[in-house]
Write a protein that holds these residues in place. Structure first.
Motif, PDB file in Angstrom:
ATOM      1  N   UNK A   1       8.465  11.574   2.662  1.00 26.10           N
ATOM      2  CA  UNK A   1       7.717  10.514   3.320  1.00 26.10           C
ATOM      3  C   UNK A   1       6.251  10.517   2.870  1.00 26.10           C
ATOM      4  N   UNK A   2       5.645  11.683   2.854  1.00 30.35           N
ATOM      5  CA  UNK A   2       4.252  11.824   2.425  1.00 30.35           C
ATOM      6  C   UNK A   2       4.092  11.394   0.974  1.00 30.35           C
ATOM      7  N   UNK A   3       5.008  11.820   0.118  1.00 32.65           N
ATOM      8  CA  UNK A   3       4.936  11.457  -1.291  1.00 32.65           C
ATOM      9  C   UNK A   3       5.031   9.938  -1.475  1.00 32.65           C
TER      10      UNK A   3
ATOM     11  N   UNK B   1       2.202   4.837  -2.571  1.00 30.31           N
ATOM     12  CA  UNK B   1       2.262   3.428  -2.155  1.00 30.31           C
ATOM     13  C   UNK B   1       3.583   2.775  -2.557  1.00 30.31           C
ATOM     14  N   UNK B   2       4.661   3.535  -2.402  1.00 27.03           N
ATOM     15  CA  UNK B   2       6.002   3.023  -2.655  1.00 27.03           C
ATOM     16  C   UNK B   2       6.490   2.374  -1.363  1.00 27.03           C
ATOM     17  N   UNK B   3       6.827   1.093  -1.428  1.00 26.29           N
ATOM     18  CA  UNK B   3       7.304   0.365  -0.250  1.00 26.29           C
ATOM     19  C   UNK B   3       8.814   0.548  -0.122  1.00 26.29           C
ATOM     20  N   UNK B   4       9.253   0.868   1.073  1.00 32.32           N
ATOM     21  CA  UNK B   4      10.667   1.124   1.306  1.00 32.32           C
ATOM     22  C   UNK B   4      11.043   0.770   2.734  1.00 32.32           C
TER      23      UNK B   4
ATOM     24  N   UNK C   1      16.907   5.699   2.073  1.00 32.79           N
ATOM     25  CA  UNK C   1      15.687   4.994   1.713  1.00 32.79           C
ATOM     26  C   UNK C   1      16.097   3.815   0.846  1.00 32.79           C
ATOM     27  N   UNK C   2      15.788   2.610   1.281  1.00 34.96           N
ATOM     28  CA  UNK C   2      16.118   1.409   0.517  1.00 34.96           C
ATOM     29  C   UNK C   2      14.904   0.985  -0.304  1.00 34.96           C
ATOM     30  N   UNK C   3      15.112   0.818  -1.608  1.00 39.75           N
ATOM     31  CA  UNK C   3      14.043   0.414  -2.523  1.00 39.75           C
ATOM     32  C   UNK C   3      14.464  -0.800  -3.334  1.00 39.75           C
ATOM     33  N   UNK C   4      13.514  -1.693  -3.592  1.00 31.86           N
ATOM     34  CA  UNK C   4      13.779  -2.747  -4.570  1.00 31.86           C
ATOM     35  C   UNK C   4      13.817  -2.071  -5.945  1.00 31.86           C
ATOM     36  N   UNK C   5      14.351  -2.763  -6.920  1.00 27.47           N
ATOM     37  CA  UNK C   5      14.397  -2.191  -8.270  1.00 27.47           C
ATOM     38  C   UNK C   5      12.990  -1.999  -8.818  1.00 27.47           C
ATOM     39  N   UNK C   6      12.060  -2.868  -8.438  1.00 28.23           N
ATOM     40  CA  UNK C   6      10.665  -2.703  -8.880  1.00 28.23           C
ATOM     41  C   UNK C   6      10.044  -1.436  -8.296  1.00 28.23           C
ATOM     42  N   UNK C   7      10.294  -1.179  -7.026  1.00 24.01           N
ATOM     43  CA  UNK C   7       9.755   0.029  -6.397  1.00 24.01           C
ATOM     44  C   UNK C   7      10.410   1.282  -6.993  1.00 24.01           C
ATOM     45  N   UNK C   8      11.702   1.195  -7.282  1.00 26.68           N
ATOM     46  CA  UNK C   8      12.372   2.329  -7.918  1.00 26.68           C
ATOM     47  C   UNK C   8      11.767   2.589  -9.299  1.00 26.68           C
ATOM     48  N   UNK C   9      11.494   1.528 -10.045  1.00 32.75           N
ATOM     49  CA  UNK C   9      10.857   1.670 -11.362  1.00 32.75           C
ATOM     50  C   UNK C   9       9.515   2.380 -11.234  1.00 32.75           C
TER      51      UNK C   9
END
Length: 159
Positions: free
Chosen positions: A8-10, A15-18, A134-142
């Motif tokens: 969570x801290x990382x 600034x990874x949105x999830x 944790x759900x991420x868009x492909x952009x956030x995963x990138x």
């Protein structure tokens, strides 16, 4: 439990949105996909490897796939093997056993990811327990994978 504090801290610091998705308890990544009603190729799992010198590597791939150690070792010119379960528990003391988040940096580990993941519209990562993803868009995963080496080192096991 939910997302482990270290992860969570990382994510917050980067600034990874999830989104956090809760599901009924499961015992492995495939079970998490079934419990969450998401395709197994969209659920990201981590396989932790080690070489003879003790160097750790997190291989990040879809839950529907299996690591090809032969392929990965050839690509990296190394001899990695699966880390022993007891050592895995010592590395991920903040996580439930068997719920390793596929995020290597908070655990000071090198990482590679299977480029098959980049074909998905969104991805779900284990959060460190057996009830959260944790759900991420492909952009956030990138963004999360920046600096990691994209390779093709797995093959589909589950359809």
């Amino acid at each position: 439990m939910s997302i482990v504090k270290k992860v969570n801290t990382y994510l917050d610091n980067e600034h990874i949105h999830y989104q956090l998705l809760r599901h009924s308890p499961s015992h492995n990544s495939l079970g998490s996909a079934i419990a969450s009603n998401i395709p197994a190729e969209q659920l990201v799992k981590a396989v932790v490897l080690e070489d003879s010198e003790g160097q750790k590597l997190m291989a990040i791939l879809p839950a529907s796939h299996k690591v090809s150690l032969i392929t990965l070792n050839e690509m990296l010119n190394k001899q990695f093997h699966l880390i022993k379960e007891a050592a895995l528990y010592q590395l991920f003391t903040d996580c439930d056993h068997g719920a390793v988040p596929p995020i290597a940096e908070p655990y000071n580990m090198d990482r590679v990811y299977d480029q098959y993941l980049m074909q998905q519209p969104c991805l779900y990562l284990e959060a460190g327990d057996h009830e959260s993803l944790i759900e991420l868009t492909i952009d956030e995963f990138s963004r999360l994978m920046q600096g990691a080496r994209p390779l093709h080192f797995s093959h589909r096991v589950f359809h």
